[in-house]
Design an enzyme around this catalytic site. Structure first.
Site, mmCIF file in Angstrom:
data_model
loop_
_atom_site.group_PDB
_atom_site.id
_atom_site.type_symbol
_atom_site.label_atom_id
_atom_site.label_comp_id
_atom_site.label_asym_id
_atom_site.label_seq_id
_atom_site.Cartn_x
_atom_site.Cartn_y
_atom_site.Cartn_z
ATOM 1 N N ARG A 48 13.308 99.552 99.815
ATOM 2 C CA ARG A 48 13.806 99.650 101.194
ATOM 3 C C ARG A 48 14.144 98.261 101.729
ATOM 4 N NH1 ARG A 48 10.406 100.045 104.861
ATOM 5 N NH2 ARG A 48 9.025 101.542 103.842
ATOM 6 N N TYR A 99 34.637 103.639 119.633
ATOM 7 C CA TYR A 99 34.424 104.745 118.705
ATOM 8 C C TYR A 99 33.516 105.781 119.371
ATOM 9 C CZ TYR A 99 32.847 107.316 114.646
ATOM 10 O OH TYR A 99 32.538 108.312 113.776
ATOM 11 N N ASP A 170 33.059 95.249 116.682
ATOM 12 C CA ASP A 170 33.297 96.262 115.651
ATOM 13 C C ASP A 170 34.659 95.965 115.030
ATOM 14 O OD1 ASP A 170 34.039 98.577 114.222
ATOM 15 O OD2 ASP A 170 32.831 99.874 115.513
ATOM 16 N N LYS A 195 35.375 103.234 106.012
ATOM 17 C CA LYS A 195 36.803 103.234 106.272
ATOM 18 C C LYS A 195 37.548 102.309 105.292
ATOM 19 C CE LYS A 195 35.276 105.881 109.529
ATOM 20 N NZ LYS A 195 34.974 105.441 110.883
HETATM 21 C C1 PLP Z 1 33.932 105.522 111.807
HETATM 22 C C2 PLP Z 1 33.674 104.427 112.766
HETATM 23 C C3 PLP Z 1 32.369 104.090 113.128
HETATM 24 C C4 PLP Z 1 31.158 104.857 112.618
HETATM 25 O O1 PLP Z 1 30.956 104.657 111.252
HETATM 26 P P1 PLP Z 1 30.241 105.748 110.290
HETATM 27 O O2 PLP Z 1 30.352 105.121 108.959
HETATM 28 O O3 PLP Z 1 31.024 107.024 110.427
HETATM 29 O O4 PLP Z 1 28.848 105.915 110.767
HETATM 30 C C5 PLP Z 1 32.189 103.026 113.993
HETATM 31 N N1 PLP Z 1 33.233 102.336 114.498
HETATM 32 C C6 PLP Z 1 34.500 102.645 114.182
HETATM 33 C C7 PLP Z 1 35.610 101.853 114.771
HETATM 34 C C8 PLP Z 1 34.766 103.704 113.311
HETATM 35 O O5 PLP Z 1 36.039 104.008 113.012
#
Ligand code: PLP
Length: 355
Positions: A48, A99, A170, A195
């Site tokens: 972990r 998001y 982000d 992504k």
């Molecule tokens: C998809 C996304 C998230 C969340 O990520 P997960 O991997 O689905 O938990 C956060 N910020 C943005 C801009 C996203 O497109």
């Protein structure tokens, strides 16, 4: 041959980073290390806390963003860890459009009285600056999802730093190929690795990156104690996917620019929201909600699905998600451009936009 990561360009770091040392007989590819524990006497002593497959992934992402990376089980796992940098009762200044699950988490923190949350339009620099005094955290997503608003990151990060506010950015939409928030003054970058980084719509993972040793230590403690750790197989898939990110993004961005221009001239489209870079855009439709629903169900090459950053082109009406805020138009359709042939993508959109 240049050795230091700073001397290598991002395309090369993506390919060359996170590999075993080049000694005779060594594997070229980083192995997946499936283990829950380690022989005592060195760190990590339990899985972990650390895993060599994570370390390889973190080396590459850290070099790209200019800091130290930590792999998390999902983007939201990374985001929750970064948001918990706000002390109890502290104020988080966040974009009006973020998001949708990030927005959901902010709402929950506010509803339970754990944080004071102030939402601001990030493309109104003065409005963000006015909200900063006394805040603990500035949360930015630029371009914002799904409205594609752009924040003046250098100005906002500098003002936040001067006011002792930690800035989290982000960077999922841009990737470190197109934007490096730490070099623009942000303290922490978060990613949905799901992504563009992993890039094949087959893994859910997240990451944080920071160049501040104290923030890194706090984020590592949270990952270890909260346990939002990725599996070694997922991490390996993400690392393997990242090897081709520069090429995938180049193709997606090239096609997105062409689509933005053509859609802007199409009579069925009333507005194109395109930040001028990257593989994401949003459109609004002359025919409103019915036209948006028809577009979602009329495509064949594109897939009506949430998510983005994969080789497959996806589109969706964002307001179909209950968490999406009502300042996002009902007929806004977000397009995530993949690597298919541009003319196949365009022809499919054109036939689905027919009245
Ligand atoms: C998809 C996304 C998230 C969340 O990520 P997960 O991997 O689905 O938990 C956060 N910020 C943005 C801009 C996203 O497109």
């Amino acid at each position: 041959m240049p050795r230091h990561p700073d001397e290598l360009r991002p395309e090369t770091v993506l390919v060359a980073g996170g590999r075993p040392d080049k000694v005779p007989g060594a594997a070229l590819s980083t192995p997946v290390t499936f283990t829950s524990t380690y022989v005592a006497g060195a760190d990590p002593n339990y899985a972990r806390g650390g895993n060599p497959t994570w370390t390889a992934f973190e080396e590459v992402l850290g070099d790209l963003e200019g800091g130290s990376a930590l792999a998390f089980s999902s983007g939201m796992g990374a985001i929750a860890a970064a948001m918990s940098l706000c002390p109890p009762g502290g104020t988080i200044v966040a974009g009006r459009h973020v998001y949708n699950a990030t927005g959901g988490l902010l709402e929950e923190l506010a509803a339970e009285g754990r944080s004071n949350v102030v939402r601001v339009p990030i493309d109104d620099t003065q409005a963000v600056l006015d909200a900063l005094p006394g805040a603990a955290l500035l949360w930015l997503e630029s371009p914002s999802n799904p409205m594609m608003e752009i924040a003046d990151l250098p100005a906002l990060c500098a003002a936040a730093r001067a006011a002792n506010v930690v800035t989290v950015c982000d960077n999922t939409f841009m990737t470190p190929i197109l934007q490096r928030p730490l070099s623009l003054g942000a303290d922490v970058v978060v990613h949905s690795v799901t992504k563009f980084l992993a890039g094949h719509s087959d893994v859910v993972m997240g990451a944080t990156v920071t160049a501040d040793p104290d923030l890194h230590a706090k984020l590592l403690t949270r990952r270890t104690l909260h346990g939002a750790i990725p599996g070694p197989m997922e991490t390996w898939l993400a690392l393997r996917g990242m090897r081709t990110m520069a090429l995938r993004l180049e193709r997606g961005a090239q096609s997105a620019a062409i689509l933005a221009q053509r859609l802007g001239e199409h009579p069925a489209v009333s507005r194109v929201r395109y930040p001028g870079v990257g593989a994401m855009l949003s459109i609004e439709l002359t025919g409103g909600l019915p036209a948006a629903l028809a577009l979602e169900s009329g495509v064949a090459v594109w897939t009506n699905a949430t998510s983005l950053g994969g080789v497959e082109s996806l589109l969706e009406r964002r307001r179909r998600h209950p968490l999406e805020v009502d300042t996002v138009p009902e007929d806004l359709v977000r397009l995530a451009v993949g690597i298919e042939h541009i003319e196949d993508l365009w022809a499919d959109l054109v036939q689905a936009l027919e009245p």
